[in-house]
Design a protein around this motif. Structure first.
Motif, short mmCIF file in Angstrom:
data_model
loop_
_atom_site.label_atom_id
_atom_site.label_comp_id
_atom_site.label_asym_id
_atom_site.label_seq_id
_atom_site.Cartn_x
_atom_site.Cartn_y
_atom_site.Cartn_z
N VAL A 223 11.07 -10.96 1.75
CA VAL A 223 10.66 -9.50 1.61
C VAL A 223 9.50 -9.35 0.74
CG1 VAL A 223 11.64 -7.18 1.13
CG2 VAL A 223 13.27 -9.07 2.06
N GLU A 224 8.44 -8.87 1.28
CA GLU A 224 7.12 -8.55 0.30
C GLU A 224 7.12 -7.28 -0.22
OE1 GLU A 224 5.46 -11.00 3.99
OE2 GLU A 224 6.96 -9.41 3.69
N SER A 225 6.54 -7.00 -1.21
CA SER A 225 6.40 -5.52 -1.65
C SER A 225 5.05 -5.71 -2.68
CB SER A 225 7.74 -5.17 -2.73
OG SER A 225 7.83 -6.10 -3.69
N GLY A 226 4.66 -4.29 -2.86
CA GLY A 226 3.70 -4.40 -3.83
C GLY A 226 2.43 -3.86 -3.22
N GLY A 227 2.15 -3.65 -2.03
CA GLY A 227 0.95 -3.28 -1.15
C GLY A 227 0.70 -1.85 -1.60
N GLY A 228 -0.37 -1.31 -1.37
CA GLY A 228 -0.84 0.05 -1.28
C GLY A 228 -2.23 0.24 -1.19
N LEU A 229 -2.80 1.49 -1.69
CA LEU A 229 -4.14 1.82 -1.66
C LEU A 229 -4.94 1.68 -3.00
CD1 LEU A 229 -6.64 3.18 -0.15
CD2 LEU A 229 -5.57 5.22 -0.86
N VAL A 230 -5.69 0.82 -2.90
CA VAL A 230 -6.38 0.76 -4.36
C VAL A 230 -7.95 0.85 -3.90
CG1 VAL A 230 -6.58 -1.89 -3.78
CG2 VAL A 230 -6.74 -0.77 -6.15
N GLN A 231 -8.86 1.20 -5.01
CA GLN A 231 -10.32 1.38 -4.98
C GLN A 231 -10.85 0.12 -5.11
OE1 GLN A 231 -11.42 4.31 -7.94
NE2 GLN A 231 -10.93 5.88 -6.68
N PRO A 232 -12.03 -0.16 -4.68
CA PRO A 232 -12.79 -1.24 -4.93
C PRO A 232 -12.85 -1.59 -6.29
CG PRO A 232 -13.83 0.18 -3.31
CD PRO A 232 -13.04 0.76 -3.76
N GLY A 233 -12.74 -2.78 -6.70
CA GLY A 233 -12.60 -3.49 -7.73
C GLY A 233 -11.18 -3.39 -8.55
N GLY A 234 -10.34 -2.57 -8.06
CA GLY A 234 -9.19 -2.58 -8.53
C GLY A 234 -8.29 -3.72 -8.41
N SER A 235 -6.96 -3.54 -8.85
CA SER A 235 -6.01 -4.88 -8.88
C SER A 235 -4.59 -4.51 -8.27
CB SER A 235 -5.61 -5.48 -10.21
OG SER A 235 -6.69 -5.87 -10.85
N LEU A 236 -4.00 -5.28 -7.62
CA LEU A 236 -2.75 -5.21 -7.04
C LEU A 236 -2.06 -6.43 -7.11
CD1 LEU A 236 -2.98 -3.30 -3.68
CD2 LEU A 236 -1.86 -2.43 -5.68
N ARG A 237 -0.54 -6.56 -7.55
CA ARG A 237 0.31 -7.80 -7.50
C ARG A 237 1.28 -7.54 -6.19
NH1 ARG A 237 4.20 -10.36 -11.93
NH2 ARG A 237 5.50 -8.87 -11.39
N LEU A 238 1.14 -8.63 -5.49
CA LEU A 238 2.12 -8.66 -4.42
C LEU A 238 3.24 -9.59 -4.67
CD1 LEU A 238 -0.05 -8.75 -1.21
CD2 LEU A 238 0.49 -6.87 -2.38
N SER A 239 4.49 -9.21 -4.31
CA SER A 239 5.73 -9.90 -4.69
C SER A 239 6.38 -10.34 -3.37
CB SER A 239 6.90 -9.31 -5.43
OG SER A 239 6.09 -8.79 -6.72
#
Length: 123
Positions: free
Chosen positions: A5-21
Motif C-alpha cells: 500500500v503506497e502513500s505520500g503522493g500529491g501535488l508539488v511545485q517544481p523544485g519541491g520534495s515528496l516522500r512516498l511510503s
C-alpha cells in the motif's frame, strides 16, 4: 497474500520534495528486494529505484542525485524520497516486491505490486 500500500503522493511545485511510503503486509518483507516504478499517461511503466534487503540501491539515470530509496525492515516499509522534483516526474508511482533478494530494472523482476499513488509536479 502479501499486499503493498503506497502513500505520500500529491501535488508539488517544481523544485519541491515528496516522500512516498510503501507498507507491506506479511512476515517475509526483509527477505526481498523492493522497488519503485512510475507510469506517466501514454507511457510504459518504468523503473525508478530499487533496494536489496541489505540496502544496496540502484536508480534510473533520470532520478540519480535527486531521489533516494530506503527501507525499514522492522516496519515492513520502503520509502522513496524525491527532491528537486520536475514536471517530467509527474506520474503514478508504484511500489513492487521483487521475486528474490536481488532485482533488475525490468518489470518482470517484480511480482507483487501496489495500487499506485499519483505524483503531480506543476506550478
Amino acid at each position: 497474500q502479501v499486499q503493498l500500500v503506497e502513500s505520500g503522493g500529491g501535488l508539488v511545485q517544481p523544485g519541491g520534495s515528496l516522500r512516498l511510503s510503501c507498507a507491506a503486509s506479511g512476515r517475509t518483507f526483509s527477505s526481498y528486494a523492493m522497488g519503485w516504478f512510475r507510469q506517466a499517461p501514454g507511457k510504459e511503466r518504468e523503473f525508478v529505484a530499487g533496494i536489496t534487503p541489505s540496502g544496496s540501491t540502484d536508480f534510473a539515470e533520470a532520478v540519480k542525485g535527486r531521489f533516494t530509496i530506503s527501507r525499514d525492515n522492522a516496519k515492513n516499509t520502503v520509502y522513496l524520497q524525491m527532491n528537486n522534483l520536475r514536471p517530467e516526474d509527474t506520474a503514478s508511482y508504484y511500489c513492487a516486491r521483487s521475486r528474490a533478494a536481488y532485482f533488475s530494472r525490468t518489470r518482470s523482476s517484480f511480482d507483487i505490486w501496489g495500487q499506485g499513488t499519483q505524483v503531480t509536479v506543476s506550478s
